[in-house]
Design a protein around this motif. Structure first.
Motif, PDB file in Angstrom:
ATOM      1  N   ALA A 368      -9.348  -1.965  -5.150  1.00  0.00           N
ATOM      2  CA  ALA A 368      -8.514  -3.070  -5.332  1.00  0.00           C
ATOM      3  C   ALA A 368      -7.029  -3.179  -4.646  1.00  0.00           C
ATOM      4  O   ALA A 368      -6.552  -4.069  -4.248  1.00  0.00           O
ATOM      5  CB  ALA A 368      -8.646  -3.673  -6.614  1.00  0.00           C
ATOM      6  N   ILE A 369      -6.402  -1.844  -4.877  1.00  0.00           N
ATOM      7  CA  ILE A 369      -5.093  -1.610  -4.414  1.00  0.00           C
ATOM      8  C   ILE A 369      -4.850  -1.610  -3.008  1.00  0.00           C
ATOM      9  O   ILE A 369      -3.963  -2.168  -2.122  1.00  0.00           O
ATOM     10  CB  ILE A 369      -4.516  -0.477  -5.248  1.00  0.00           C
ATOM     11  CG1 ILE A 369      -4.330  -0.389  -6.379  1.00  0.00           C
ATOM     12  CG2 ILE A 369      -3.243  -0.063  -4.529  1.00  0.00           C
ATOM     13  CD1 ILE A 369      -3.032  -1.331  -7.116  1.00  0.00           C
ATOM     14  N   ALA A 370      -5.910  -1.017  -2.370  1.00  0.00           N
ATOM     15  CA  ALA A 370      -5.989  -0.685  -0.818  1.00  0.00           C
ATOM     16  C   ALA A 370      -6.336  -1.900  -0.089  1.00  0.00           C
ATOM     17  O   ALA A 370      -5.748  -2.062   0.982  1.00  0.00           O
ATOM     18  CB  ALA A 370      -6.764   0.521  -0.497  1.00  0.00           C
ATOM     19  N   LEU A 371      -7.309  -2.595  -0.602  1.00  0.00           N
ATOM     20  CA  LEU A 371      -7.709  -3.930   0.016  1.00  0.00           C
ATOM     21  C   LEU A 371      -6.699  -4.700   0.657  1.00  0.00           C
ATOM     22  O   LEU A 371      -6.637  -5.053   1.939  1.00  0.00           O
ATOM     23  CB  LEU A 371      -8.787  -4.812  -0.876  1.00  0.00           C
ATOM     24  CG  LEU A 371      -9.751  -5.672  -0.119  1.00  0.00           C
ATOM     25  CD1 LEU A 371     -10.529  -4.547   0.986  1.00  0.00           C
ATOM     26  CD2 LEU A 371     -10.696  -6.219  -1.107  1.00  0.00           C
ATOM     27  N   PRO A 372      -5.504  -5.217  -0.048  1.00  0.00           N
ATOM     28  CA  PRO A 372      -4.622  -6.199   0.669  1.00  0.00           C
ATOM     29  C   PRO A 372      -3.817  -5.464   1.576  1.00  0.00           C
ATOM     30  O   PRO A 372      -3.533  -6.241   2.521  1.00  0.00           O
ATOM     31  CB  PRO A 372      -3.737  -6.567  -0.545  1.00  0.00           C
ATOM     32  CG  PRO A 372      -4.489  -6.209  -1.718  1.00  0.00           C
ATOM     33  CD  PRO A 372      -5.405  -4.923  -1.354  1.00  0.00           C
ATOM     34  N   PHE A 373      -3.404  -4.251   1.620  1.00  0.00           N
ATOM     35  CA  PHE A 373      -2.628  -3.514   2.516  1.00  0.00           C
ATOM     36  C   PHE A 373      -3.487  -3.610   4.186  1.00  0.00           C
ATOM     37  O   PHE A 373      -3.165  -4.072   5.071  1.00  0.00           O
ATOM     38  CB  PHE A 373      -2.284  -2.169   2.337  1.00  0.00           C
ATOM     39  CG  PHE A 373      -1.584  -1.891   1.175  1.00  0.00           C
ATOM     40  CD1 PHE A 373      -0.244  -2.164   1.363  1.00  0.00           C
ATOM     41  CD2 PHE A 373      -1.716  -1.925  -0.032  1.00  0.00           C
ATOM     42  CE1 PHE A 373       0.819  -2.089   0.441  1.00  0.00           C
ATOM     43  CE2 PHE A 373      -1.117  -1.740  -1.153  1.00  0.00           C
ATOM     44  CZ  PHE A 373       0.525  -1.858  -0.863  1.00  0.00           C
ATOM     45  N   SER A 374      -4.848  -3.213   3.884  1.00  0.00           N
ATOM     46  CA  SER A 374      -5.608  -3.396   5.266  1.00  0.00           C
ATOM     47  C   SER A 374      -5.833  -4.719   5.512  1.00  0.00           C
ATOM     48  O   SER A 374      -5.732  -5.101   6.910  1.00  0.00           O
ATOM     49  CB  SER A 374      -7.236  -2.546   4.768  1.00  0.00           C
ATOM     50  OG  SER A 374      -6.852  -1.379   4.388  1.00  0.00           O
ATOM     51  N   LEU A 375      -6.108  -5.858   4.900  1.00  0.00           N
ATOM     52  CA  LEU A 375      -6.350  -7.146   5.020  1.00  0.00           C
ATOM     53  C   LEU A 375      -5.151  -7.791   5.689  1.00  0.00           C
ATOM     54  O   LEU A 375      -5.374  -8.424   6.684  1.00  0.00           O
ATOM     55  CB  LEU A 375      -6.862  -7.954   3.813  1.00  0.00           C
ATOM     56  CG  LEU A 375      -8.179  -7.702   3.457  1.00  0.00           C
ATOM     57  CD1 LEU A 375      -8.599  -8.414   2.346  1.00  0.00           C
ATOM     58  CD2 LEU A 375      -9.289  -7.972   4.464  1.00  0.00           C
ATOM     59  N   PHE A 376      -3.959  -7.556   5.342  1.00  0.00           N
ATOM     60  CA  PHE A 376      -2.749  -8.158   5.743  1.00  0.00           C
ATOM     61  C   PHE A 376      -2.407  -7.502   7.064  1.00  0.00           C
ATOM     62  O   PHE A 376      -1.770  -8.313   7.950  1.00  0.00           O
ATOM     63  CB  PHE A 376      -1.607  -7.987   4.766  1.00  0.00           C
ATOM     64  CG  PHE A 376      -1.685  -9.138   3.695  1.00  0.00           C
ATOM     65  CD1 PHE A 376      -1.755 -10.663   3.784  1.00  0.00           C
ATOM     66  CD2 PHE A 376      -2.033  -8.771   2.036  1.00  0.00           C
ATOM     67  CE1 PHE A 376      -1.773 -11.424   2.896  1.00  0.00           C
ATOM     68  CE2 PHE A 376      -2.145  -9.783   1.312  1.00  0.00           C
ATOM     69  CZ  PHE A 376      -2.182 -11.046   1.333  1.00  0.00           C
ATOM     70  N   ALA A 378      -4.574  -6.573   9.311  1.00  0.00           N
ATOM     71  CA  ALA A 378      -5.278  -6.946  10.118  1.00  0.00           C
ATOM     72  C   ALA A 378      -5.132  -8.609  10.532  1.00  0.00           C
ATOM     73  O   ALA A 378      -5.111  -9.058  11.583  1.00  0.00           O
ATOM     74  CB  ALA A 378      -6.870  -6.978   9.769  1.00  0.00           C
ATOM     75  N   PHE A 379      -4.636  -9.159   9.674  1.00  0.00           N
ATOM     76  CA  PHE A 379      -4.243 -10.673   9.656  1.00  0.00           C
ATOM     77  C   PHE A 379      -2.790 -11.118   8.866  1.00  0.00           C
ATOM     78  O   PHE A 379      -2.541 -11.421   7.976  1.00  0.00           O
ATOM     79  CB  PHE A 379      -5.059 -11.533   8.752  1.00  0.00           C
ATOM     80  CG  PHE A 379      -6.650 -11.452   9.172  1.00  0.00           C
ATOM     81  CD1 PHE A 379      -7.100 -11.903  10.466  1.00  0.00           C
ATOM     82  CD2 PHE A 379      -7.340 -10.618   8.384  1.00  0.00           C
ATOM     83  CE1 PHE A 379      -8.513 -11.671  10.650  1.00  0.00           C
ATOM     84  CE2 PHE A 379      -8.867 -10.282   8.662  1.00  0.00           C
ATOM     85  CZ  PHE A 379      -9.269 -10.945   9.786  1.00  0.00           C
ATOM     86  N   PRO A 380      -1.861 -10.534   9.796  1.00  0.00           N
ATOM     87  CA  PRO A 380      -0.229 -10.383   9.572  1.00  0.00           C
ATOM     88  C   PRO A 380       0.132 -11.947   9.099  1.00  0.00           C
ATOM     89  O   PRO A 380       1.111 -12.162   8.220  1.00  0.00           O
ATOM     90  CB  PRO A 380       0.498  -9.847  10.564  1.00  0.00           C
ATOM     91  CG  PRO A 380      -0.386  -9.873  11.509  1.00  0.00           C
ATOM     92  CD  PRO A 380      -1.602  -9.854  11.021  1.00  0.00           C
TER      93      PRO A 380
END
Length: 669
Positions: A368-376, A378-380
């Motif tokens: 849950a912590i790591a997911l936003p960093f990866s998604l944002f 990929a889609f800044p």
């Protein structure tokens, strides 16, 4: 899904209720220590899905395993007490006490010293009780024989130290496990495995949601745009930026999973599970959670040493995979004041589950912590949609503080239940939760403020909505003080029986106030249902009342009997039938009261002497219905003829109600 499986089993194996169970087989062996001292070992091989209770259980719980060594000739003496394997320990919600049990096998050991050389064997009786997820068998007694070689020959000859004298003892020669039962047992999933699987899934989900809650704290949330911008700007291509951000997120997962692995390795999977029922474990973590709650509420901040943070930060300047990993480690350290209490709480809860639960918990949290960093990364462009940092982040911390404070009292309640101190009974526990969630509602409505709060000029719609939810939950808790079951929080507060007033505050016990209205030989049983414990008196009353009879073969120490009484018999429809349409006769197969000498007899079915009232009802069940498990329900007419097929443990309320109605309908024909 569970109800569907149960229904299919009931439909496809109607004869299942008329089976005889023999889930435990005993064998004995003898080990030589010296010429006069030996170790007697009794091994119980337990059929899959069943469990055997330990020797040391408090009064009021299931029947413990007990050994009685026959030594009328005084040719030997026992050295110390009979010891047993480690087994499993759990807090039983029905009996409100810590109970030890064994699965698959159990070995009991007794050291013995011989006074006379002229002895060939030692005989002992073992009293024991076994249960599975749907049946409890009445307490049973088996005779064990430990074969001892001639002691004089043993002293003079060179013999091996270990003398195996395996003599398999079955529970009763006439009671055998049918082939059909073995097939049906394979269909059933092992209850321990089902519980373990559900527990790990729930831990993962809770940890995952907790990770999202941690994202919304002032230590983590501002790091999302900063970190993603760093990777996208420093990388030569967009693909490289996305790849580095993915590695960064993966590093976060590795760090937290490694933490869970360390906790499991240090304490051990089995010892974590044992700690969950330990008084000191629960008290220590009650204090820890209170400390975490105070930190979130603004009393102080929990910080790691600055030197450690600076050292890790310097390593993050290195390039490549190592530099990215240390950047993730720096995030974990810098954000510790916000994530530390959440991680600590998760590890406490996971530790109470035992096994690999801490690893699973940290996996869910870190994803849950790591997911936003990866998604944002990929889609800044999504960064523009994020809300700006502000006072709302501190509000999230305070809400988490109140939740941790409420959770802390769950561990204090566990300790109180184990010790049976009755200091934190159900009413006190609920009063504390009402106070905690009531104060949280006041906080959300802006009526109270805490340190680090920003000035609140108005309340947002989201905050108002959440405040209303908390207020509604607080109001929901209040009727619990007067005996409401509060099924939404089942498992958190102490059970209904563990309270100052089991019938609710200010409510007089119905059984006491209407005792004079009871029929002769009857008393108030579960759910205040008029109940007979004598077969003949119950049948006589049923004839006068013109009602069918519900025979309830049960036991004082039958866990599943209590579950049926609390969860199924409490339903309004079922309770109405039991109160008005049938005469209930509850026959306790573990009643230890001895029968008069002239009423004792030898059973035609088992060949055992029937000495107690419980033996009598157990023999009746075996002889008449070819069954020996409880709970076992039969609806009969006044001539003891069956009105429908018998029923066993069945938590499906609608199905049990229909079964009752079927018997009543046949009685009226």
């Amino acid at each position: 899904m569970k109800n569907i499986i149960i229904t299919l089993l009931l439909l496809l194996s109607g004869s299942m209720f008329a089976q005889m169970y023999n889930p435990v087989k005993w064998s004995t062996s003898v080990e030589k220590i010296s010429d006069k001292e030996y170790v007697l070992k009794a091994k119980a091989v337990i059929q899959s899905g069943w469990h055997l209770y330990g020797q040391y259980i408090e009064e009021g719980g299931p029947s413990p395993t007990a050994f009685t060594f026959k030594n009328t000739s005084k040719k030997f003496e026992l050295v110390g007490k009979t010891t047993e394997d480690k087994g499993h320990e759990t807090i039983d919600k029905i009996f409100n006490m810590k109970i030890k049990y064994f699965e698959d096998k159990a070995v009991f050991t007794q050291k013995i010293k011989f006074i006379s050389d002229e002895i060939t064997n030692v005989t002992a009786d073992v009293d024991f009780m076994v249960c599975d997820d749907s049946n409890c068998l009445p307490p049973s007694t088996e005779e064990l024989i430990f074969k001892i070689p001639n002691l004089k020959k043993m002293a003079s000859a060179e013999e091996t130290a270990v003398l195996k004298a395996d003599s398999v003892v079955s529970q009763a020669a006439s009671i055998k496990v049918a082939d059909q039962q073995e097939g049906s047992e394979k269909v059933k999933e092992h209850p321990a495995k089902k519980t373990e699987s559900r527990g790990l899934i729930s831990i993962f989900i809770i940890a995952f949601l907790s990770g999202f809650a941690a994202l919304l704290t002032p230590c983590v949330f501002p790091m999302i745009p900063m970190t993603v911008s760093y990777f996208t700007k420093q990388s030569k291509t967009k693909a490289a930026g996305i790849r580095n951000a993915m590695i960064y997120g993966f590093s976060i997962v590795i760090i937290y999973v490694l933490l869970g692995s360390i906790v499991t390795a240090v304490f051990g999977a089995d010892s974590l599970n044992a700690l969950s029922t330990n008084v000191w474990f629960n008290l220590v973590f009650f204090i820890l959670l209170v400390v975490f709650a105070c930190s979130f509420l603004g009393a102080f901040e929990i910080m790691l040493p600055n030197a450690l943070a600076n050292k890790v930060d310097s390593q993050a300047d290195r390039g490549g995979l190592i530099g990215i990993f240390f950047m993730a480690l720096a995030l974990a350290i810098v954000s510790f004041s916000c994530t530390g209490p959440i991680v600590g709480t998760l590890l406490v809860e996971a530790a109470s589950k035992g096994g690999i639960a801490p690893i699973v918990g940290m996996l869910g949290f870190s994803i849950a912590i790591a997911l936003p960093f990866s998604l944002f990364a990929a889609f800044p462009g999504w960064l523009n949609a994020l809300p700006k940092s502000g006072g709302w982040l501190n509000t999230v911390k305070v809400v988490l503080g109140f939740l941790e404070l409420a959770l802390a009292f769950k561990f204090l309640s566990n300790a109180d239940l184990v010790l049976q101190l009755h200091w934190l009974e159900r009413e006190v526990f609920l009063a504390i939760w009402i106070a905690v969630f009531g104060m949280l509602a006041f906080y959300l409505f802006g009526k109270i403020t805490l340190p680090h709060d920003s000035p609140l000029n108005h309340i947002s719609v989201g905050r108002l909505s959440f405040g209303l939810v908390v207020l509604a939950f607080t109001i929901y808790l209040i009727p619990g003080l007067w005996g409401a079951p509060l099924k939404l929080i089942s498992g958190f507060p102490p059970p209904m029986q563990y309270s100052e007033s089991p019938d609710g505050l200010g409510v007089k016990n119905t059984a006491e106030t209407t005792k004079s209205a009871l029929p002769e030989g009857a008393e108030y049983g579960p759910q205040n249902i008029i109940t007979f414990h004598d077969y003949d008196k119950g049948m006589e009353f049923a004839k006068k009342a013109g009602k069918p009879v519900l025979l309830d073969f049960t036991g004082y120490a039958c866990v599943n009997c209590r579950k049926m009484e609390e969860l199924v018999w409490s339903d309004a429809k079922v309770l109405g039938v039991l109160n008005n349409d049938v005469v209930l006769i509850s026959l306790y197969v573990d009643d230890k009261e001895e029968l008069p000498e002239n009423e004792q007899y030898v059973s035609e079915t088992t060949g055992k002497k029937i000495k107690t009232i419980g033996n009598k009802w157990s023999d009746l069940q075996i002889k008449t219905y070819k069954a020996n498990a409880q709970p076992f329900y039969v609806i009969v007419d006044h001539k003891s003829a069956n009105l429908t097929d018998p029923s066993a443990y069945n938590p499906d309320i609608e199905e049990y109600y229909n079964w009752l109605q079927s018997g009543i309908k046949n009685f009226k024909k």
